[in-house]
Design an enzyme around this catalytic site. Structure first.
Site, PDB file in Angstrom:
ATOM      1  N   ASP A   1      30.374  25.944 102.385  1.00  0.00           N
ATOM      2  CA  ASP A   1      30.528  24.743 101.549  1.00  0.00           C
ATOM      3  C   ASP A   1      31.977  24.395 101.242  1.00  0.00           C
ATOM      4  OD1 ASP A   1      27.837  25.056 101.508  1.00  0.00           O
ATOM      5  OD2 ASP A   1      27.667  25.323  99.335  1.00  0.00           O
TER       6      ASP A   1
ATOM      7  N   GLU B   1      21.777  22.535 108.695  1.00  0.00           N
ATOM      8  CA  GLU B   1      22.762  23.590 108.457  1.00  0.00           C
ATOM      9  C   GLU B   1      22.440  24.807 109.337  1.00  0.00           C
ATOM     10  OE1 GLU B   1      24.384  24.296 104.613  1.00  0.00           O
ATOM     11  OE2 GLU B   1      23.475  22.517 103.740  1.00  0.00           O
ATOM     12  N   TRP B   2      21.709  24.563 110.377  1.00  0.00           N
ATOM     13  CA  TRP B   2      21.200  25.583 111.285  1.00  0.00           C
ATOM     14  C   TRP B   2      22.299  26.512 111.806  1.00  0.00           C
ATOM     15  CZ3 TRP B   2      17.937  23.367 115.978  1.00  0.00           C
ATOM     16  CH2 TRP B   2      17.499  24.408 116.790  1.00  0.00           C
ATOM     17  N   PRO B   3      23.388  25.995 112.424  1.00  0.00           N
ATOM     18  CA  PRO B   3      24.386  26.949 112.946  1.00  0.00           C
ATOM     19  C   PRO B   3      25.066  27.780 111.857  1.00  0.00           C
ATOM     20  CG  PRO B   3      25.077  24.665 113.339  1.00  0.00           C
ATOM     21  CD  PRO B   3      23.708  24.602 112.771  1.00  0.00           C
ATOM     22  N   LEU B   4      25.248  27.200 110.677  1.00  0.00           N
ATOM     23  CA  LEU B   4      25.893  27.937 109.584  1.00  0.00           C
ATOM     24  C   LEU B   4      25.089  29.188 109.214  1.00  0.00           C
ATOM     25  CD1 LEU B   4      27.806  28.315 107.147  1.00  0.00           C
ATOM     26  CD2 LEU B   4      26.457  26.618 105.931  1.00  0.00           C
ATOM     27  N   TYR B   5      23.766  29.039 109.111  1.00  0.00           N
ATOM     28  CA  TYR B   5      22.929  30.162 108.699  1.00  0.00           C
ATOM     29  C   TYR B   5      22.633  31.114 109.851  1.00  0.00           C
ATOM     30  CZ  TYR B   5      22.297  28.020 104.155  1.00  0.00           C
ATOM     31  OH  TYR B   5      22.521  27.503 102.906  1.00  0.00           O
TER      32      TYR B   5
ATOM     33  N   ASP C   1      18.510  22.308 104.295  1.00  0.00           N
ATOM     34  CA  ASP C   1      19.317  23.499 104.045  1.00  0.00           C
ATOM     35  C   ASP C   1      18.621  24.742 104.627  1.00  0.00           C
ATOM     36  OD1 ASP C   1      21.417  25.005 103.053  1.00  0.00           O
ATOM     37  OD2 ASP C   1      21.362  24.094 101.066  1.00  0.00           O
TER      38      ASP C   1
HETATM   39  C1  GLA Z   1      24.028  25.115 100.106  1.00  0.00           C
HETATM   40  C2  GLA Z   1      24.564  23.966 100.925  1.00  0.00           C
HETATM   41  C3  GLA Z   1      25.305  22.999 100.019  1.00  0.00           C
HETATM   42  C4  GLA Z   1      24.358  22.495  98.937  1.00  0.00           C
HETATM   43  C5  GLA Z   1      23.776  23.667  98.167  1.00  0.00           C
HETATM   44  C6  GLA Z   1      22.673  23.225  97.228  1.00  0.00           C
HETATM   45  O1  GLA Z   1      25.044  25.914  99.589  1.00  0.00           O
HETATM   46  O2  GLA Z   1      25.415  24.429 101.954  1.00  0.00           O
HETATM   47  O3  GLA Z   1      25.824  21.918 100.756  1.00  0.00           O
HETATM   48  O4  GLA Z   1      23.362  21.717  99.522  1.00  0.00           O
HETATM   49  O5  GLA Z   1      23.209  24.634  99.065  1.00  0.00           O
HETATM   50  O6  GLA Z   1      22.074  24.288  96.555  1.00  0.00           O
END
Ligand code: GLA
Length: 439
Positions: free
Chosen positions: A236, A208-212, A175
């Site tokens: 999410d 989740e690199w591109p999302l952040y 994450d």
């Molecule tokens: C982020 C991620 C979710 C989940 C939560 C856990 O929001 O995008 O998929 O892993 O953290 O805290």
């Protein structure tokens, strides 16, 4: 899926194998940008179960012993995955998300599981999961803390990668919370990828690199693909139709950028399947299953397999829909057009076959009909000179042979989807028998 060490085959040799494979099956292969992280994993989208959407950060085992994040939950789900047909259709990874950790690292700086909720420790849980013929996934964070506030991996990438490898972990969801700069975020994702590789264990790397990154910089997907097996682009998923719709809207609006980068070894991840929970109608669950297949998405269910309804189970275990998701050509589908509150999506498959999904987005009224002109599908080739069409969802039935110049009328419930498989007639004789034994 490879179970051996990470680097037994060199990049050159692997490239040679892939080219030979492409030549053999006479399919157009992707551009060089389509080569992914060279760990031999996720050659088709990962399939399994992930606790987050359904169980979140419930650590209250005293009051909710059956739904708190504990080794008991994962053991029970693993048991069912192995015995109830899930493993047989391809769901293989049972994945722990946030909130498994103790609040502090041990005296040697290693992460440790919460001792009350995971009394046997993760190594013990991994052994159990492996004894069921399944694989174990775990969660950590590139920054100083996980999103729920447990210890982050910043400054500990090598130690954490080695700890996960020592425990026998097979997948890491990494994450991106609490990272103090975009430079640290990008460097951290790369360093963890290299650290996992150095352990010598095959560990799928879910990022989740591109999302952040997106709020500040445009993600460089060619680079992301070199380090990650799949990557989240969008916030999410929730157990709601609005969330499914937003995910689909974002995907189609960005398809020019994200579709070409997906392929064997590296996939766009639109987040978990929420089928079998509370928020989606039957038609909306069909839409999620059909579109996750079209998008070549990892199929990570987040639901309670101990009490899932027979209808949701049958949908999630539908072999013909899974076959589209797992198609070895490895090309992500895209939205072909949108008109009158219908969306038409298509995905090229092996042997010149195509999957086509028609979604009725209108949330008022009853079933509406949509007529597809077959010349418009598969860049004009899907049904040329004619094709055999099978409806896979919502019903499973052979619709028969169609000429290139003909059209097909479908009826679709509000927020539902009709999913079709089209086989060109010349290849249909060979592959039609594998479409479904259940027809
Ligand atoms: C982020 C991620 C979710 C989940 C939560 C856990 O929001 O995008 O998929 O892993 O953290 O805290």
């Amino acid at each position: 899926m490879m179970t051996a060490m990470v680097r037994p085959v060199s990049r050159v040799l692997r490239l040679g194998c892939v080219l030979a494979f492409c030549f053999q099956v006479l399919v157009p292969c992707g551009l060089p940008g389509a080569w992914g992280l060279d760990n031999g994993l996720a050659m088709t989208p990962t399939m399994g179960w992930l606790h987050w959407e359904r169980f979140m950060c419930n650590v209250n085992c005293q009051e909710e012993p059956d739904s708190c994040i504990s080794e008991k939950l994962f053991q029970q789900i693993a048991e069912i995955m192995a015995s109830d047909g899930w493993k047989d259709v391809g769901y293989e990874y049972i994945c722990i998300d946030d909130c498994w950790m103790a609040p502090e690292r041990d005296s040697e700086g290693r992460l440790q599981a919460d001792p009350k909720r995971f009394p046997g420790g993760i190594r013990h849980l991994a052994d159990y999961v492996h004894s069921k013929g399944l694989k174990l996934g775990i969660y950590a964070d590139v920054g100083n803390k996980t999103c729920a506030g447990f210890p982050g991996s910043f400054g500990y990438y090598d130690i954490d990668a080695q700890t996960f490898a020592d425990w026998g972990v097979d997948l890491l969801k990494f994450d991106g919370c609490y990272c103090d700069s975009i430079q640290h975020l990008a460097e951290g994702y790369k360093q963890m990828s290299l650290a996992l590789n150095r352990t010598g264990r095959s560990i799928v790397y879910s990022c989740e690199w591109p999302l952040y990154m997106r709020p500040i910089f445009k993600p460089n997907y060619t680079e992301i693909r070199e380090y990650c097996n799949h990557w989240r682009n969008f916030p999410d998923i929730y157990d709601s139709w609005e969330s499914i719709r937003n995910t689909l809207d974002w995907t189609s609006s960005n398809q020019k950028i994200i579709v070409p980068v997906a392929g064997p070894g590296g996939w766009n991840d639109p987040d978990m399947l929420v089928i079998g929970n509370f928020g989606l109608s039957r038609d909306q669950q069909i839409t999620q299953m059909a579109l996750w297949a079209i998008m070549a998405a990892p199929l990570l269910m987040s639901n309670d397999l101990r009490s899932i309804s027979p209808e949701a189970k049958a949908l999630l275990q539908d072999k013909d829909v899974i076959a589209i998701n797992q198609d070895r050509l490895g090309k992500q589908g895209y939205q072909l057009r949108k008109e009158d509150n219908f969306e038409i999506w298509e995905r090229p498959l092996l042997n010149l076959a195509w999957a086509v999904a028609i979604v009725n987005l209108k949330e008022i009224g009853g079933p509406r009909s949509y007529t597809i002109t077959l010349t418009s599908l598969g860049r004009g080739l899907a049904c040329n000179p004619n094709c055999l069409i099978t409806e896979l969802l919502p019903e499973k039935r052979k619709l028969g042979f169609y000429e290139w110049t003909s059209s097909l009328k479908t009826q679709i419930n509000p927020t539902g989807t009709v999913l079709l498989r089209l086989e060109r007639t010349s290849s249909a004789q060979f592959s039609y028998s594998v479409v479904s034994d259940s027809l």
